[in-house]
Scaffold this motif. Structure first.
Motif, PDB file in Angstrom:
ATOM      1  N   VAL A 120       0.857  -1.186   0.000  1.00  0.00           N
ATOM      2  CA  VAL A 120       0.000   0.000   0.000  1.00  0.00           C
ATOM      3  C   VAL A 120       0.885   1.224   0.000  1.00  0.00           C
ATOM      4  O   VAL A 120       1.761   1.376   0.878  1.00  0.00           O
ATOM      5  CB  VAL A 120      -0.933   0.024   1.228  1.00  0.00           C
ATOM      6  N   ALA A 121       0.686   2.101  -0.947  1.00  0.00           N
ATOM      7  CA  ALA A 121       1.396   3.379  -1.032  1.00  0.00           C
ATOM      8  C   ALA A 121       0.450   4.490  -0.592  1.00  0.00           C
ATOM      9  O   ALA A 121      -0.593   4.697  -1.215  1.00  0.00           O
ATOM     10  CB  ALA A 121       1.892   3.617  -2.451  1.00  0.00           C
ATOM     11  N   LEU A 122       0.822   5.210   0.475  1.00  0.00           N
ATOM     12  CA  LEU A 122       0.002   6.313   0.998  1.00  0.00           C
ATOM     13  C   LEU A 122       0.679   7.616   0.606  1.00  0.00           C
ATOM     14  O   LEU A 122       1.687   8.037   1.212  1.00  0.00           O
ATOM     15  CB  LEU A 122      -0.130   6.198   2.515  1.00  0.00           C
ATOM     16  N   VAL A 123       0.175   8.256  -0.396  1.00  0.00           N
ATOM     17  CA  VAL A 123       0.745   9.497  -0.934  1.00  0.00           C
ATOM     18  C   VAL A 123      -0.148  10.641  -0.486  1.00  0.00           C
ATOM     19  O   VAL A 123      -1.301  10.749  -0.938  1.00  0.00           O
ATOM     20  CB  VAL A 123       0.853   9.429  -2.466  1.00  0.00           C
ATOM     21  N   LEU A 193       8.887   4.942  -5.002  1.00  0.00           N
ATOM     22  CA  LEU A 193       7.981   4.187  -4.145  1.00  0.00           C
ATOM     23  C   LEU A 193       7.160   3.182  -4.947  1.00  0.00           C
ATOM     24  O   LEU A 193       7.050   2.017  -4.576  1.00  0.00           O
ATOM     25  CB  LEU A 193       7.058   5.158  -3.402  1.00  0.00           C
ATOM     26  N   CYS A 194       6.611   3.626  -6.038  1.00  0.00           N
ATOM     27  CA  CYS A 194       5.757   2.738  -6.839  1.00  0.00           C
ATOM     28  C   CYS A 194       6.536   1.575  -7.428  1.00  0.00           C
ATOM     29  O   CYS A 194       6.080   0.423  -7.402  1.00  0.00           O
ATOM     30  CB  CYS A 194       5.078   3.534  -7.949  1.00  0.00           C
ATOM     31  N   LEU A 195       7.715   1.861  -7.969  1.00  0.00           N
ATOM     32  CA  LEU A 195       8.517   0.787  -8.543  1.00  0.00           C
ATOM     33  C   LEU A 195       8.951  -0.217  -7.486  1.00  0.00           C
ATOM     34  O   LEU A 195       8.976  -1.424  -7.729  1.00  0.00           O
ATOM     35  CB  LEU A 195       9.741   1.382  -9.246  1.00  0.00           C
ATOM     36  N   SER A 196       9.265   0.291  -6.289  1.00  0.00           N
ATOM     37  CA  SER A 196       9.679  -0.604  -5.214  1.00  0.00           C
ATOM     38  C   SER A 196       8.528  -1.513  -4.775  1.00  0.00           C
ATOM     39  O   SER A 196       8.705  -2.727  -4.600  1.00  0.00           O
ATOM     40  CB  SER A 196      10.187   0.222  -4.027  1.00  0.00           C
ATOM     41  N   LEU A 197       7.351  -0.937  -4.624  1.00  0.00           N
ATOM     42  CA  LEU A 197       6.211  -1.743  -4.193  1.00  0.00           C
ATOM     43  C   LEU A 197       5.820  -2.763  -5.248  1.00  0.00           C
ATOM     44  O   LEU A 197       5.468  -3.911  -4.925  1.00  0.00           O
ATOM     45  CB  LEU A 197       5.030  -0.830  -3.859  1.00  0.00           C
ATOM     46  N   ARG A 199       7.782  -4.123  -7.423  1.00  0.00           N
ATOM     47  CA  ARG A 199       8.815  -5.146  -7.478  1.00  0.00           C
ATOM     48  C   ARG A 199       8.626  -6.167  -6.354  1.00  0.00           C
ATOM     49  O   ARG A 199       8.784  -7.370  -6.555  1.00  0.00           O
ATOM     50  CB  ARG A 199      10.197  -4.487  -7.391  1.00  0.00           C
ATOM     51  N   ASN A 200       8.265  -5.690  -5.196  1.00  0.00           N
ATOM     52  CA  ASN A 200       8.064  -6.600  -4.066  1.00  0.00           C
ATOM     53  C   ASN A 200       6.741  -7.364  -4.167  1.00  0.00           C
ATOM     54  O   ASN A 200       6.642  -8.500  -3.709  1.00  0.00           O
ATOM     55  CB  ASN A 200       8.108  -5.813  -2.753  1.00  0.00           C
ATOM     56  N   ALA A 201       5.731  -6.724  -4.743  1.00  0.00           N
ATOM     57  CA  ALA A 201       4.410  -7.361  -4.834  1.00  0.00           C
ATOM     58  C   ALA A 201       4.359  -8.435  -5.903  1.00  0.00           C
ATOM     59  O   ALA A 201       3.520  -9.345  -5.830  1.00  0.00           O
ATOM     60  CB  ALA A 201       3.338  -6.307  -5.112  1.00  0.00           C
ATOM     61  N   LYS A 202       5.220  -8.359  -6.893  1.00  0.00           N
ATOM     62  CA  LYS A 202       5.232  -9.296  -8.011  1.00  0.00           C
ATOM     63  C   LYS A 202       3.865  -9.310  -8.703  1.00  0.00           C
ATOM     64  O   LYS A 202       3.444  -8.320  -9.257  1.00  0.00           O
ATOM     65  CB  LYS A 202       5.646 -10.675  -7.524  1.00  0.00           C
ATOM     66  N   GLU A 203       3.154 -10.447  -8.634  1.00  0.00           N
ATOM     67  CA  GLU A 203       1.873 -10.559  -9.331  1.00  0.00           C
ATOM     68  C   GLU A 203       0.691 -10.196  -8.452  1.00  0.00           C
ATOM     69  O   GLU A 203      -0.452 -10.304  -8.888  1.00  0.00           O
ATOM     70  CB  GLU A 203       1.683 -11.981  -9.862  1.00  0.00           C
ATOM     71  N   GLU A 204       0.934  -9.753  -7.214  1.00  0.00           N
ATOM     72  CA  GLU A 204      -0.155  -9.401  -6.322  1.00  0.00           C
ATOM     73  C   GLU A 204      -0.549  -7.945  -6.519  1.00  0.00           C
ATOM     74  O   GLU A 204       0.084  -7.191  -7.256  1.00  0.00           O
ATOM     75  CB  GLU A 204       0.253  -9.654  -4.861  1.00  0.00           C
ATOM     76  N   ARG A 205      -1.602  -7.562  -5.823  1.00  0.00           N
ATOM     77  CA  ARG A 205      -2.173  -6.237  -6.023  1.00  0.00           C
ATOM     78  C   ARG A 205      -1.467  -5.203  -5.151  1.00  0.00           C
ATOM     79  O   ARG A 205      -1.069  -5.479  -4.019  1.00  0.00           O
ATOM     80  CB  ARG A 205      -3.666  -6.265  -5.714  1.00  0.00           C
ATOM     81  N   VAL A 206      -1.343  -3.968  -5.694  1.00  0.00           N
ATOM     82  CA  VAL A 206      -0.755  -2.822  -4.996  1.00  0.00           C
ATOM     83  C   VAL A 206      -1.806  -1.727  -4.929  1.00  0.00           C
ATOM     84  O   VAL A 206      -2.512  -1.464  -5.916  1.00  0.00           O
ATOM     85  CB  VAL A 206       0.510  -2.314  -5.708  1.00  0.00           C
ATOM     86  N   LEU A 207      -1.924  -1.096  -3.765  1.00  0.00           N
ATOM     87  CA  LEU A 207      -2.887   0.004  -3.584  1.00  0.00           C
ATOM     88  C   LEU A 207      -2.144   1.336  -3.575  1.00  0.00           C
ATOM     89  O   LEU A 207      -1.117   1.481  -2.890  1.00  0.00           O
ATOM     90  CB  LEU A 207      -3.666  -0.169  -2.279  1.00  0.00           C
ATOM     91  N   PHE A 208      -2.656   2.283  -4.318  1.00  0.00           N
ATOM     92  CA  PHE A 208      -2.103   3.640  -4.375  1.00  0.00           C
ATOM     93  C   PHE A 208      -3.178   4.599  -3.864  1.00  0.00           C
ATOM     94  O   PHE A 208      -4.206   4.793  -4.517  1.00  0.00           O
ATOM     95  CB  PHE A 208      -1.715   3.991  -5.813  1.00  0.00           C
ATOM     96  N   HIS A 209      -2.950   5.154  -2.664  1.00  0.00           N
ATOM     97  CA  HIS A 209      -3.888   6.112  -2.077  1.00  0.00           C
ATOM     98  C   HIS A 209      -3.305   7.513  -2.247  1.00  0.00           C
ATOM     99  O   HIS A 209      -2.221   7.821  -1.753  1.00  0.00           O
ATOM    100  CB  HIS A 209      -4.085   5.811  -0.587  1.00  0.00           C
ATOM    101  N   THR A 244       2.478   3.247 -15.540  1.00  0.00           N
ATOM    102  CA  THR A 244       3.682   2.491 -15.882  1.00  0.00           C
ATOM    103  C   THR A 244       4.397   2.016 -14.632  1.00  0.00           C
ATOM    104  O   THR A 244       4.847   0.865 -14.549  1.00  0.00           O
ATOM    105  CB  THR A 244       4.616   3.357 -16.729  1.00  0.00           C
ATOM    106  N   TRP A 245       4.496   2.878 -13.635  1.00  0.00           N
ATOM    107  CA  TRP A 245       5.222   2.520 -12.420  1.00  0.00           C
ATOM    108  C   TRP A 245       4.444   1.507 -11.572  1.00  0.00           C
ATOM    109  O   TRP A 245       5.033   0.601 -10.997  1.00  0.00           O
ATOM    110  CB  TRP A 245       5.485   3.784 -11.575  1.00  0.00           C
ATOM    111  N   MET A 246       3.154   1.673 -11.529  1.00  0.00           N
ATOM    112  CA  MET A 246       2.344   0.804 -10.658  1.00  0.00           C
ATOM    113  C   MET A 246       2.126  -0.580 -11.261  1.00  0.00           C
ATOM    114  O   MET A 246       2.038  -1.576 -10.534  1.00  0.00           O
ATOM    115  CB  MET A 246       0.983   1.448 -10.386  1.00  0.00           C
TER     116      MET A 246
END
Length: 1449
Positions: A120-123, A193-197, A199-209, A244-246
């Motif tokens: 989860v990215a909290l921006v 931040l987005c690229l790091s998340l 990369r770690n999430a791989k095929e799972e979902r990432v949340l951008f708030h 692109t980043w997410m």
């Protein structure tokens, strides 16, 4: 619901479930959400129980007052039902245990990819203290962010605190995710931040708030704003770059003004990316320059706050095509794999109400209860409630026993229910069941839509949801909130005050119960279904919810689909860990319903050790039979094609548990214990060895004669599954061969369902020992050829000596005896093979077809080799013409394949002809069919080749060659029409030629043509040509009844679908009462028929009384019609309540006539063998679902349903009345006489059999022969009748004897009385109801009619008739008897012998012209009589002077 009557009482004093729903549960509850306090639940339920007891006491008097009326009505119904008990209406009789191919479609309830939001990215772009330039704020306005006032602390501390608080709010919904804060960031920080998340999430979902309250609104070019390092400029961040980043999958939350712009641009960029990715995949060699040109036109331009976009153009202008190429693997589909939530539309700004936080949208998503209560109070008339009090509601969100926890529980149920009822199923699965965090956010998004719309903001989501802010369930939420808030002052003032729980769930369960009472598949699904799942979390309401859920699942597979889609599976899976005994019965029922639809749940059960739960249920004999039955079904499903399930059940000692209950009195328990074991050792060698050690096969063999046909079929299936895999084990081989021989007892089974499973079981033996069976078949084929050659020579010699060919006796057939040796056919394999050959001529098509497919498969593997290797030229080198081949005395009973080589060596199978003729010393084409293909099993061990006229089990030998004008040349030409070496195929050629012009080269073509030779599905008398061409009036059977010439079974081993058919039982309603819906068409029709039938019976009583008081002077002819086949009428049968007369000729044709209108409704062929005829015809099930049961002198009893039309005509069942004897068209079983006892479902049959004459009683419910009654005389039975609703039945004999039998007495002493006064053939016999049902009325061919009381040895009355009578009948309810003679005369008399009238042939213009009378029949109730003549004329006479016709109902 009598059998599955589940109590609605609440579960109390049971242990709570631990760790009930794991992290995969997406219904917004924690892992301990099912834990509850037993004491509190008991206290809450005491008052309800007391009220229920009072209500029961008050209503008991009323119930007692209604019992007498109910008893009276029940007695009346039972009295009628006893008369109208229907037989052959079980499920197995509808389709012979064939499952429906149109299976219910299973909904996609199981998510293929259960995702998890792992990052989860909290921006937060707040820039506290500085308002953005494009938003003019009111004063006062909303300032709080995450319920924190930024002005209460220094800006940086406030920013850090807000970031931590937002993270804490998200962690309540997904505590295991990786959170990263990005406070007032730059573009580089967001990118990193987005690229790091990702990369770690791989095929799972990432949340951008994204919180943009401190920056300008998004631009019209698709950009959001961040800061530069010095906070001197707002820097645009392209949505395209953010995509692109997410990467994907991702979820975005945009909390800023004009957030709808972001959604629009995001979708536009996503669509563009998807198109470019598609082009890239289609043409990966496309030049990058061309791709850049295609993407350059849509490149977004960025501007800063001072409109100096050129300074940052290089940073924010992406090369779209190259990005698409480089990220082809990650950018799968941005439109499909990305989810967006926006606070408002493109032209709206965020609310500024100072009573609410500035991030109202974020508050709704992360703290829904807090914002919902505050919003409710602002719109409520409640007073004295301050925001501070709302923030101090006692309890916590995870404890449902507290006020705050209960509100959260109700809120989850309400939002889930709204989503379930509004969203499409696939969208509900994706948003509310795939991901825990996504489900929570969308559940809270529904609240955000309601609250923010009140502030003139329209939240937007992608995928877009229908409007839900006005759903009626919000009113239920408001009521629950009102009840809690109204108690808040008391609870805060006194911490020990008792909290009164909301009746929300009880009321919703009541609403669900009301829906169940009136709902159906055609109506809208129940809105409360998601609430029922939430109620499962409460121990107080769990049992009631499970019972209601079980009732819902019982409505059908469609209901199970809905329940699985709403998310029932994880709940009921975890409930299997509950030790509560009160839940057992309903849990087993629910799992039976689930697995009946979707058997893919078996692995889940094994993984969660769920099979142990059902084994424990099965192991307790004290548990009701229905629960053990369902548990056995569940365990069988776990084992079905599932090796982990088989292993788990074997380790769990399921086998000895099942074996211990094979003697259970409930047939369903026995049936499913057997099927459960069958599935456990299916293709599983370890389980097979364990079964042998437990002597399971011996115990199953005892059930081959079980009283229940389904149990017998299950035993055959289980024994068949035990066969196979014995390679190298002499013990297993001996067991398997012994099992095959033991299974032979099934050949005498009345049920075609059981016999069909027998063939499939034997196919496994054949597959396991194929080489042995090929050798046996070759040996038998060789003997058949030798016998055919010898018989051809003998007939040729007879022709030369001009002697008539006769059957050879045992003393002269020396060469035949030489053919019997101790070869393979004398072995066990030969015995089994001949059992299979017998089954090829089974009277039921499904059985015969499968047996024929086994024979075809084995014979095809040696046909060409056998024909060539035996050098047929040298064996058949004899002179002269062979006019006819007729072999009466032959062994093995295997029919040959007639191959016609009249067309240059092209072999074909001649069609079977239908003919009513057939006798004579020679065999012509009209009788060359399946008449004699039954195997002489007795010769397997006894080599005596004698073939008397009628011998045991098909000793009749079929003609191997049926040829006319055949020639054989002594110059080396072969006999072209010799039977194929597979002489067991059961084919007979018609007009086959022995063509001297054929040579040995013709045999070479057989390899190309043998595969096209197919066994006719007409063995047993059901040939296509006969059924389609020989029915009267050019009528034919329906196409679905005709069996295709091409066999559909080509696999090495036949497959049984009995298990799948048995599973269908659990897909049908089981909890509903036996009574039908009173408003359904079937129920109304049945009720109407019952009233009509009762009216006809009542009117017949009045007519009978009229006849007694005023006997009719004449019987007027009301109808006359003629059959067009020219055959004598042999049988007439009136339908008791329809204007229908069933007519049969002397052969095989049956016609249905409407005697009021004189029109034929339908005609069909009984399918008995050519040369045989129908000897008896009766009507089964007078009151409803009537069927025709026939007996023919081919030894077969057949039952027909839907005889009114060829479209509905179907053979329900057929079996050999004396399966130990065989017959042919030329040598029938004497006169096969049948009588139907409709009140108890018994068929009594007798015929001229080779051994001592007997009467066999078949129990139709059991589908077994239950008694053989020795008649004690050498004469044959000519007619039978039975006592209505009594144990007595009488039989008349050809020598004039009349015997009375009592079926309750041991067979040897069943004859309780004998009348010896008749001296000639007994024409007919009756026990009419008008004389009490126990008085026998008999008539001999000389015209003597005698009345005989069953307790006396002499007649009580005798009526002398001068005519030699050919037919005789007695009215069952009126004192009328009728006799008919060949002198074209019918005499009707009363019981005293007084002549009522005489119907005779009259010359003249108006005279009646009746032919020689061949049969007579009275209507069961009305004063009607039917007369059939030898000239195919049927006349109907009416003796009721009050009416000319029967009442038109």
């Amino acid at each position: 619901m009598d059998k599955y009557n589940f109590s609605n009482t609440n579960l109390a004093n049971s242990n709570s479930l631990q760790n009930s729903i794991n992290s995969n549960n997406v219904n917004g509850v924690s892992s301990n959400s099912m834990n509850s306090n037993n004491n509190n639940n008991n206290n809450n339920n005491n008052s309800n129980n007391n009220n229920g007891n009072n209500n029961n006491n008050n209503s008991s008097n009323n119930n007692d007052g209604n019992k007498n009326n109910e008893r009276h009505q029940n007695k009346k119904k039972e009295k009628f039902n006893n008369k109208s008990k229907a037989f052959f209406t079980e499920e197995r009789h509808r389709d012979n245990a064939t499952p429906d191919l149109q299976k219910t479609k299973i909904a996609k309830w199981r998510m293929r990819e259960r995702m998890k939001t792992v990052s989860v990215a909290l921006v937060l772009c707040l820039n506290i203290g500085v308002d953005p330039p494009d938003v003019i704020k009111t004063y006062p306005c909303a300032r709080m962010e995450c319920w924190i006032d930024p002005a209460s602390q220094p800006p940086q501390k406030s920013l850090d605190l807000i970031g931590k608080t937002l993270q804490a709010q998200y962690e309540k919904w997904q505590s295991k995710a990786r959170y990263k804060q990005c406070l007032d960031p730059t573009v580089e920080e967001v990118k990193k931040l987005c690229l790091s998340l990702r990369r770690n999430a791989k095929e799972e979902r990432v949340l951008f708030h994204y919180n943009g309250h401190g920056v300008p609104k998004p631009t019209t070019n698709g950009e959001i704003w961040v800061f530069n390092r010095n906070f001197t400029q707002y820097i645009p961040l392209s949505i395209y770059e953010l995509q692109t980043w997410m990467g994907t999958p991702s979820i975005y939350v945009f909390d800023c003004s004009a957030a709808g712009l972001i959604i629009n641009w995001f979708n536009q960029f996503a669509e563009q990316r998807d198109k470019e990715l598609e082009r890239f995949n289609n043409n990966s060699q496309q030049p990058q320059s061309q791709s850049q040109q295609q993407g350059g036109s849509n490149t977004p331009q960025n501007v800063n706050s001072n409109n100096n976009s050129s300074n940052n153009s290089n940073t924010n202008s992406p090369n779209m095509s190259s990005n698409s190429a480089n990220n082809a693997q990650s950018a799968q589909s941005h439109q499909r794999d990305c989810i967006l939530l926006a606070a408002c539309s493109a032209n709206e700004i965020l609310p500024m109400n100072p009573d609410f936080p500035a991030d109202m949208f974020t508050a709704c998503l992360t703290t829904p209860i807090r914002i919902a209560l505050r919003w409710f109070c602002s719109h409520s008339i409640l007073t004295g409630i301050t925001p501070d009090m709302l923030d101090r509601i006692p309890g916590n969100l995870s404890s449902r026993r507290t006020p705050l926890g209960e509100l959260n529980w109700i809120f989850t149920a309400v939002t889930d229910t709204i989503a379930w009822n509004v969203l499409p199923r696939h969208l509900f699965q994706k948003l509310f069941r795939q991901d825990l965090l996504v489900a929570s956010l969308f559940r809270n998004y529904l609240l955000a839509e309601r609250i923010m719309r009140s502030a003139n903001c329209t939240p937007i989501s992608c995928p877009r949801l229908p409007p839900t802010y006005q759903h009626p369930m919000w009113q239920a939420w408001d009521l629950a909130a009102d009840l809690v808030i109204s108690q808040l002052p008391t609870l805060l003032a006194d911490p020990n005050a008792e909290f009164k729980s909301s009746p929300f769930f009880s009321e919703q369960l009541t609403a669900f119960e009301v829906w169940l009472e009136f709902g159906s598949e055609q109506k809208e699904p129940p809105a409360q279904l998601p609430i029922v799942l939430q109620v499962l979390l409460s121990q107080a309401h769990r049992l009631r919810a499970l019972v209601l859920l079980g009732k819902f699942l019982d409505l059908g597979p469609w209901a199970v689909n809905l329940a699985l889609c709403v998310g029932i599976f994880p709940y009921v899976l975890k409930l299997l860990q509950s030790p509560a005994g009160d839940l057992r019965h309903i849990l087993v029922f629910i799992w039976a319903k689930i697995l009946a639809l979707d058997k893919s749940c078996q692995l889940d059960l094994v993984k969660e050790n769920g099979h142990a739960y059902f084994i424990s249920v099965l192991s307790s004999p004290s548990i009701p039979a229905d629960q053990r039955t369902m548990s056995a079904f569940v365990l069988s499903t776990i084992c079905n094609n599932c090796r982990p399930g088989q292993n788990a059940c074997l380790i769990g000692n399921l086998l000895p548990i099942c074996l211990s209950q094979l003697s259970d009195p409930d047939p369903m328990v026995r049936r499913w214990m057997i099927l459960c074991m069958a599935k456990m050792w299916e293709n599983f060698e370890e389980a097979k060895w364990a079964a042998i050690k437990e002597c399971a096969h011996e115990k199953l063999c005892l059930l081959l004669t079980d009283v229940c046909p389904e149990v017998r079929a299950s035993a055959v299936v289980a024994l068949g599954e035990l066969i196979g895999g014995a390679e190298g084990s002499e013990q297993r081989t001996n067991i398997e061969l012994n099992l095959a021989l033991t299974l032979a007892v099934i050949t005498a089974d009345c049920s075609p369902m059981v016999r069909k499973e027998l063939v499939i079981a034997l196919s496994r033996i054949v597959s396991s020992y194929e080489g042995n069976f090929i050798s046996v078949a070759q040996e038998i084929a060789h003997e058949e050829r030798q016998r055919a050659i010898f018989e051809a020579k003998r007939l040729e010699e007879l022709r030369k000596s001009k002697k008539r060919p006769i059957s050879k006796g045992p003393d002269t057939d020396l060469s035949n005896s030489d053919l019997y040796s101790n070869g393979p056919q004398s072995s066990v394999y030969g015995c089994i093979w001949k059992i299979i050959l017998n089954l090829c001529t089974d009277p039921f098509d499904q059985v015969a077809n499968r047996a024929q497919s086994i024979v075809k498969r084995i014979s095809s593997k040696f046909a060409l080799e056998e024909l060539v290797s035996h050098n047929l030229i040298n064996r058949t080198n004899f002179n002269g013409n062979v006019n006819q081949y007729y072999l009466n005395n032959s062994s093995g009973g295997i029919g040959g394949v007639g191959l016609n080589n009249s067309n240059g060596g092209n072999f074909n199978v001649n069609s079977l002809n239908n003919s009513n003729g057939g006798g004579g010393g020679g065999l012509n084409s009209s009788t060359s069919s399946i008449r004699n293909t039954i195997v002489n099993i007795s010769r397997i061990t006894n080599r005596d080749p004698r073939s008397p006229a009628k011998t045991k089990l098909g000793a009749q030998r079929s003609p191997i060659l049926t040829s006319s004008n055949s020639q054989v040349n002594n110059s080396g030409n072969m006999v072209n029409n010799l039977n194929n070496s597979n002489s067991s195929n059961g084919f007979y050629s018609n007009n086959s030629n022995l063509n001297s012009s054929a040579n040995i080269g013709g045999v070479g073509n057989l390899s190309n043509t043998f595969s096209s030779i197919s066994l006719s599905g007409s063995l047993g008398g059901n040939s296509r040509s006969r059924m389609s061409s020989s029915t009267p009036g050019n009528q034919s059977l329906p196409n679905d009844f005709l069996i295709s010439d091409m066999m559909p079974f080509e696999e090495d081993e036949l497959y049984s679908d009995y298990y799948e058919w048995s599973c269908n039982y659990f897909s049908k309603p089981m909890m509903q009462s036996i009574g039908e819906d009173s408003e359904s068409f079937e129920s109304v029709e049945k009720k109407w028929k019952r009233i009509r039938n009762e009216g006809i019976i009542q009117e017949s009583k009045e007519s009978v009384q009229t006849i007694i008081n005023n006997p009719p002077k004449t019987f007027s002819q009301m109808s006359i019609f003629a059959e067009n086949n020219g055959q004598p009428i042999s049988h007439l049968q009136f339908h008791p309540f329809e204007n229908v007369l069933i007519v049969s000729d002397g052969l095989e044709n049956i016609s249905i006539w409407n005697y009021d209108e004189g029109q034929r409704i339908n005609a069909f062929n009984n399918c008995n063998m050519p040369g045989t005829k129908i000897t008896t015809m009766r009507l089964v099930n007078d009151y409803e679902s009537s069927m025709i049961i026939t007996a023919a002198d081919d030894g077969v009893v057949r039952l027909w349903r839907g005889y009114e039309s060829n479209e509905t005509l179907k053979m329900v069942s057929s079996w050999r009345a004396f399966p130990e004897f065989a017959t042919t068209g030329n040598e029938p079983i004497g006169r096969l006489v049948l009588d139907w006892k409709g009140d108890s479902g018994l068929v009594m049959v007798s015929g001229e059999t080779p051994d001592c004459p007997k009467i066999r009683i078949w129990d139709i419910e059991r589908e077994l022969g239950i008694q053989d009654i020795l008649i004690g005389t050498e004469s044959v039975v000519t007619c039978m009748t039975n006592e209505k609703r009594g144990p007595l039945f009488a039989a008349g004999f050809s020598d004039g004897l009349v015997k009375l039998f009592d079926q309750r007495v041991q067979s040897k002493y069943s004859c309780v009385s004998t009348l010896t006064e008749h001296k000639s053939y007994i024409v007919n016999i009756s026990m009419p109801g008008s004389l009490g049902g126990k008085t026998v009325v008999s008539s001999s061919s000389t015209g003597e009619i005698k009345f005989w009381q069953h307790t006396y040895e002499c007649s009580s009355n005798t009526i002398l008739n001068n005519d030699v009578i050919s037919s005789f009948t007695v009215h069952d309810n009126a004192p009328l008897i009728a006799t008919g003679s060949q002198n074209q005369r019918i005499k009707i008399m009363n019981f005293t012998g007084e002549e009522v009238c005489t119907i005779r042939y009259h010359d003249g213009f108006l005279g009646q012209r009746i032919g020689p009378v061949s049969c007579l029949a009275f209507h069961p109730y009305n004063i009607l009589m039917g007369a059939g003549a030898t000239d195919s004329i049927v006349s109907i006479y009416n003796g009721d002077s009050n009416k000319n016709k029967t009442v038109d109902w």
